[in-house]
Design a protein around this motif. Sequence first.
Motif, PDB file in Angstrom:
ATOM      1  N   UNK A 240      35.815  78.856  38.413  1.00  0.00           N
ATOM      2  CA  UNK A 240      36.706  78.469  39.751  1.00  0.00           C
ATOM      3  C   UNK A 240      36.409  77.299  40.003  1.00  0.00           C
ATOM      4  N   UNK A 241      35.148  76.972  40.494  1.00  0.00           N
ATOM      5  CA  UNK A 241      34.772  75.831  40.962  1.00  0.00           C
ATOM      6  C   UNK A 241      35.113  74.613  40.007  1.00  0.00           C
ATOM      7  N   UNK A 242      34.742  74.722  38.803  1.00  0.00           N
ATOM      8  CA  UNK A 242      35.015  73.659  37.654  1.00  0.00           C
ATOM      9  C   UNK A 242      36.409  73.355  37.782  1.00  0.00           C
TER      10      UNK A 242
ATOM     11  N   UNK B 102      34.449  77.088  18.258  1.00  0.00           N
ATOM     12  CA  UNK B 102      33.010  76.922  17.969  1.00  0.00           C
ATOM     13  C   UNK B 102      32.318  78.250  17.928  1.00  0.00           C
ATOM     14  N   UNK B 103      32.665  79.110  18.767  1.00  0.00           N
ATOM     15  CA  UNK B 103      31.872  80.448  18.392  1.00  0.00           C
ATOM     16  C   UNK B 103      32.261  81.142  17.346  1.00  0.00           C
ATOM     17  N   UNK B 104      33.472  80.943  16.912  1.00  0.00           N
ATOM     18  CA  UNK B 104      33.966  81.622  15.635  1.00  0.00           C
ATOM     19  C   UNK B 104      33.562  80.773  14.435  1.00  0.00           C
ATOM     20  N   UNK B 105      33.243  79.699  14.429  1.00  0.00           N
ATOM     21  CA  UNK B 105      32.755  78.681  13.469  1.00  0.00           C
ATOM     22  C   UNK B 105      30.861  78.961  13.215  1.00  0.00           C
ATOM     23  N   UNK B 106      30.528  79.324  14.229  1.00  0.00           N
ATOM     24  CA  UNK B 106      29.068  79.496  14.326  1.00  0.00           C
ATOM     25  C   UNK B 106      28.634  80.987  14.171  1.00  0.00           C
ATOM     26  N   UNK B 107      29.813  81.863  14.259  1.00  0.00           N
ATOM     27  CA  UNK B 107      29.539  83.220  14.371  1.00  0.00           C
ATOM     28  C   UNK B 107      28.498  83.807  15.636  1.00  0.00           C
ATOM     29  N   UNK B 108      28.738  83.068  16.470  1.00  0.00           N
ATOM     30  CA  UNK B 108      27.988  83.480  17.772  1.00  0.00           C
ATOM     31  C   UNK B 108      29.037  84.022  18.928  1.00  0.00           C
ATOM     32  N   UNK B 109      28.525  84.560  19.931  1.00  0.00           N
ATOM     33  CA  UNK B 109      29.226  85.050  21.113  1.00  0.00           C
ATOM     34  C   UNK B 109      29.822  83.898  21.684  1.00  0.00           C
ATOM     35  N   UNK B 110      31.047  83.878  22.587  1.00  0.00           N
ATOM     36  CA  UNK B 110      31.424  82.769  23.038  1.00  0.00           C
ATOM     37  C   UNK B 110      30.476  82.231  24.349  1.00  0.00           C
ATOM     38  N   UNK B 111      30.402  80.963  24.525  1.00  0.00           N
ATOM     39  CA  UNK B 111      29.374  80.493  25.159  1.00  0.00           C
ATOM     40  C   UNK B 111      29.911  80.121  26.630  1.00  0.00           C
ATOM     41  N   UNK B 112      30.074  80.846  27.711  1.00  0.00           N
ATOM     42  CA  UNK B 112      30.784  80.660  28.779  1.00  0.00           C
ATOM     43  C   UNK B 112      30.222  79.760  29.516  1.00  0.00           C
ATOM     44  N   UNK B 113      28.944  79.238  29.396  1.00  0.00           N
ATOM     45  CA  UNK B 113      28.060  77.966  30.269  1.00  0.00           C
ATOM     46  C   UNK B 113      28.579  76.916  29.663  1.00  0.00           C
ATOM     47  N   UNK B 114      28.908  76.658  28.385  1.00  0.00           N
ATOM     48  CA  UNK B 114      29.442  75.694  27.696  1.00  0.00           C
ATOM     49  C   UNK B 114      30.965  75.193  27.890  1.00  0.00           C
ATOM     50  N   UNK B 115      31.686  76.406  28.040  1.00  0.00           N
ATOM     51  CA  UNK B 115      32.986  76.434  28.453  1.00  0.00           C
ATOM     52  C   UNK B 115      33.103  75.563  29.871  1.00  0.00           C
ATOM     53  N   UNK B 116      32.389  76.246  30.844  1.00  0.00           N
ATOM     54  CA  UNK B 116      32.516  75.735  32.034  1.00  0.00           C
ATOM     55  C   UNK B 116      31.839  74.381  32.172  1.00  0.00           C
TER      56      UNK B 116
END
Length: 144
Positions: free
Chosen positions: A89-91, A119-133
């Motif tokens: 929200x702040x971002x 990126x998460x799909x490509x790496x096979x990792x969970x979505x990175x909320x901190x990276x998104x923010x």
Amino acid sequence: MFNPSRDQVRSFFIDTWRKARAKEVLTPMETIAADIIALHPEYHAVVEDPEAVHRDFPPEAGQINPFLHLSLHLAIEEQLSIDQPPGIRAAFEAACQHRGDRHDAMHDALECLGEMLFDAQRKGTPPDGAAYVGALRKRAGLAL
């Protein structure tokens, strides 16, 4: 957890737009979706066509999938309403100030969300909320 099919999502947008144009009563989620559709006149012909539920929008043909775009808008509105991931929200508010237009800032958030999901799909990792923010903060000219 609600996990609608592609056809259910598309039908939701088509039915919502039909109801909005007919001035029928909308649910709160439909109201948000109708407002998003209204901001995208380039998609009106698609959401006014019930057969669009079955259409493909291949990126290799240079097409943007209007239903994906509208769905991402709706997802971000949900994220903003609950500030999840934390700090979105702040971002986003900073992005609005930076861009001077809420819809332009929303499209910045859409790009950041799309990049994070890809990126998460490509790496096979969970979505990175901190990276998104962080990506949205960076677009808004804020320090990470």
